[in-house]
Design a protein around this motif. Structure first.
Motif, PDB file in Angstrom:
ATOM      1  N   LYS A   2       7.531  38.102  54.358  1.00  0.00           N
ATOM      2  CA  LYS A   2       8.576  38.898  55.005  1.00  0.00           C
ATOM      3  C   LYS A   2       8.563  40.292  54.386  1.00  0.00           C
ATOM      4  CE  LYS A   2      12.735  37.548  54.123  1.00  0.00           C
ATOM      5  NZ  LYS A   2      14.071  36.970  54.068  1.00  0.00           N
ATOM      6  N   ILE A   3       8.606  41.328  55.226  1.00  0.00           N
ATOM      7  CA  ILE A   3       8.598  42.713  54.752  1.00  0.00           C
ATOM      8  C   ILE A   3       9.902  43.380  55.158  1.00  0.00           C
ATOM      9  CG2 ILE A   3       7.469  44.953  54.869  1.00  0.00           C
ATOM     10  CD1 ILE A   3       4.879  43.490  55.596  1.00  0.00           C
ATOM     11  N   LEU A   4      10.594  43.944  54.178  1.00  0.00           N
ATOM     12  CA  LEU A   4      11.815  44.706  54.430  1.00  0.00           C
ATOM     13  C   LEU A   4      11.525  46.181  54.184  1.00  0.00           C
ATOM     14  CD1 LEU A   4      14.244  42.382  52.458  1.00  0.00           C
ATOM     15  CD2 LEU A   4      13.776  42.353  54.906  1.00  0.00           C
ATOM     16  N   SER A   5      12.131  47.037  54.963  1.00  0.00           N
ATOM     17  CA  SER A   5      11.889  48.470  54.861  1.00  0.00           C
ATOM     18  C   SER A   5      12.948  49.167  54.001  1.00  0.00           C
ATOM     19  CB  SER A   5      11.891  49.069  56.265  1.00  0.00           C
ATOM     20  OG  SER A   5      11.633  50.442  56.214  1.00  0.00           O
ATOM     21  N   ARG A   6      12.485  50.036  53.118  1.00  0.00           N
ATOM     22  CA  ARG A   6      13.300  50.958  52.326  1.00  0.00           C
ATOM     23  C   ARG A   6      14.464  50.319  51.555  1.00  0.00           C
ATOM     24  NH1 ARG A   6      15.581  55.270  54.816  1.00  0.00           N
ATOM     25  NH2 ARG A   6      15.232  56.500  52.986  1.00  0.00           N
ATOM     26  N   PRO A   7      14.176  49.325  50.692  1.00  0.00           N
ATOM     27  CA  PRO A   7      15.254  48.744  49.893  1.00  0.00           C
ATOM     28  C   PRO A   7      15.763  49.728  48.839  1.00  0.00           C
ATOM     29  CG  PRO A   7      13.163  47.929  49.127  1.00  0.00           C
ATOM     30  CD  PRO A   7      12.883  48.736  50.378  1.00  0.00           C
ATOM     31  N   ASN A   8      17.041  49.677  48.590  1.00  0.00           N
ATOM     32  CA  ASN A   8      17.683  50.549  47.611  1.00  0.00           C
ATOM     33  C   ASN A   8      17.554  49.925  46.220  1.00  0.00           C
ATOM     34  OD1 ASN A   8      19.372  52.110  46.050  1.00  0.00           O
ATOM     35  ND2 ASN A   8      20.985  52.215  47.588  1.00  0.00           N
ATOM     36  N   LEU A   9      16.829  50.601  45.327  1.00  0.00           N
ATOM     37  CA  LEU A   9      16.651  50.085  43.971  1.00  0.00           C
ATOM     38  C   LEU A   9      17.946  50.128  43.170  1.00  0.00           C
ATOM     39  CD1 LEU A   9      13.184  51.621  43.296  1.00  0.00           C
ATOM     40  CD2 LEU A   9      13.712  49.204  43.243  1.00  0.00           C
ATOM     41  N   GLY A  10      18.842  51.049  43.487  1.00  0.00           N
ATOM     42  CA  GLY A  10      20.121  51.114  42.787  1.00  0.00           C
ATOM     43  C   GLY A  10      20.917  49.829  42.936  1.00  0.00           C
ATOM     44  N   ASP A  11      20.744  49.127  44.029  1.00  0.00           N
ATOM     45  CA  ASP A  11      21.441  47.857  44.232  1.00  0.00           C
ATOM     46  C   ASP A  11      20.907  46.759  43.313  1.00  0.00           C
ATOM     47  OD1 ASP A  11      22.886  49.054  46.245  1.00  0.00           O
ATOM     48  OD2 ASP A  11      21.678  48.211  47.866  1.00  0.00           O
ATOM     49  N   ARG A  12      19.740  46.969  42.722  1.00  0.00           N
ATOM     50  CA  ARG A  12      19.067  45.940  41.925  1.00  0.00           C
ATOM     51  C   ARG A  12      19.165  46.184  40.423  1.00  0.00           C
ATOM     52  NH1 ARG A  12      15.355  44.018  45.918  1.00  0.00           N
ATOM     53  NH2 ARG A  12      16.406  44.581  47.839  1.00  0.00           N
ATOM     54  N   THR A  13      19.766  47.299  40.002  1.00  0.00           N
ATOM     55  CA  THR A  13      19.825  47.613  38.581  1.00  0.00           C
ATOM     56  C   THR A  13      21.253  47.495  38.064  1.00  0.00           C
ATOM     57  OG1 THR A  13      20.201  49.973  38.896  1.00  0.00           O
ATOM     58  CG2 THR A  13      17.907  49.247  38.857  1.00  0.00           C
ATOM     59  N   ARG A  14      21.372  47.258  36.790  1.00  0.00           N
ATOM     60  CA  ARG A  14      22.710  47.130  36.186  1.00  0.00           C
ATOM     61  C   ARG A  14      23.484  48.438  36.221  1.00  0.00           C
ATOM     62  NH1 ARG A  14      22.728  42.541  31.720  1.00  0.00           N
ATOM     63  NH2 ARG A  14      21.235  41.201  32.759  1.00  0.00           N
ATOM     64  N   LEU A  15      22.801  49.559  36.142  1.00  0.00           N
ATOM     65  CA  LEU A  15      23.480  50.852  36.169  1.00  0.00           C
ATOM     66  C   LEU A  15      23.827  51.305  37.585  1.00  0.00           C
ATOM     67  CD1 LEU A  15      21.426  52.768  33.462  1.00  0.00           C
ATOM     68  CD2 LEU A  15      23.694  51.743  33.240  1.00  0.00           C
ATOM     69  N   ARG A  16      23.282  50.620  38.594  1.00  0.00           N
ATOM     70  CA  ARG A  16      23.556  50.912  40.007  1.00  0.00           C
ATOM     71  C   ARG A  16      23.140  52.316  40.417  1.00  0.00           C
ATOM     72  NH1 ARG A  16      23.283  46.160  41.454  1.00  0.00           N
ATOM     73  NH2 ARG A  16      24.989  44.791  41.054  1.00  0.00           N
ATOM     74  N   ILE A  17      22.043  52.813  39.814  1.00  0.00           N
ATOM     75  CA  ILE A  17      21.497  54.105  40.225  1.00  0.00           C
ATOM     76  C   ILE A  17      20.011  53.938  40.501  1.00  0.00           C
ATOM     77  CG2 ILE A  17      23.205  55.513  39.017  1.00  0.00           C
ATOM     78  CD1 ILE A  17      21.141  55.929  36.805  1.00  0.00           C
TER      79      ILE A  17
END
Length: 75
Positions: A2-17
């Motif tokens: 499955k391929i998703l387009s343009r995921p936000n890395l800020g959503d995946r980090t503890r600092l949310r940036i």
């Protein structure tokens, strides 16, 4: 796979940036690894595998990365 387009890395980090990767790939079966390698090469992207905690500091903006989500181990 499955391929998703343009995921936000800020959503995946503890600092949310952090910026956005170009794609996110979910490996769902063994044959997906070959497809994944071809996709990275054709798109000119670098792979990035994140752990569950993801203690990362990620650059803002559009990033030439592809997040890779390997299959979960059962149990």
């Amino acid at each position: 796979m499955k391929i998703l387009s343009r995921p936000n890395l800020g959503d995946r980090t503890r600092l949310r940036i952090g910026g956005k990767a170009q794609a996110e790939i979910w490996i769902e079966q063994p044959g997906d690894w070959d497809l994944w390698a071809s996709f990275l090469e054709s798109e000119g992207l670098r792979p990035l595998v994140l752990g569950r905690g993801s203690n990362l500091l990620v650059q803002d903006g559009e990033l030439p990365l592809c997040l890779v989500c390997p299959p979960s181990k059962p149990g």
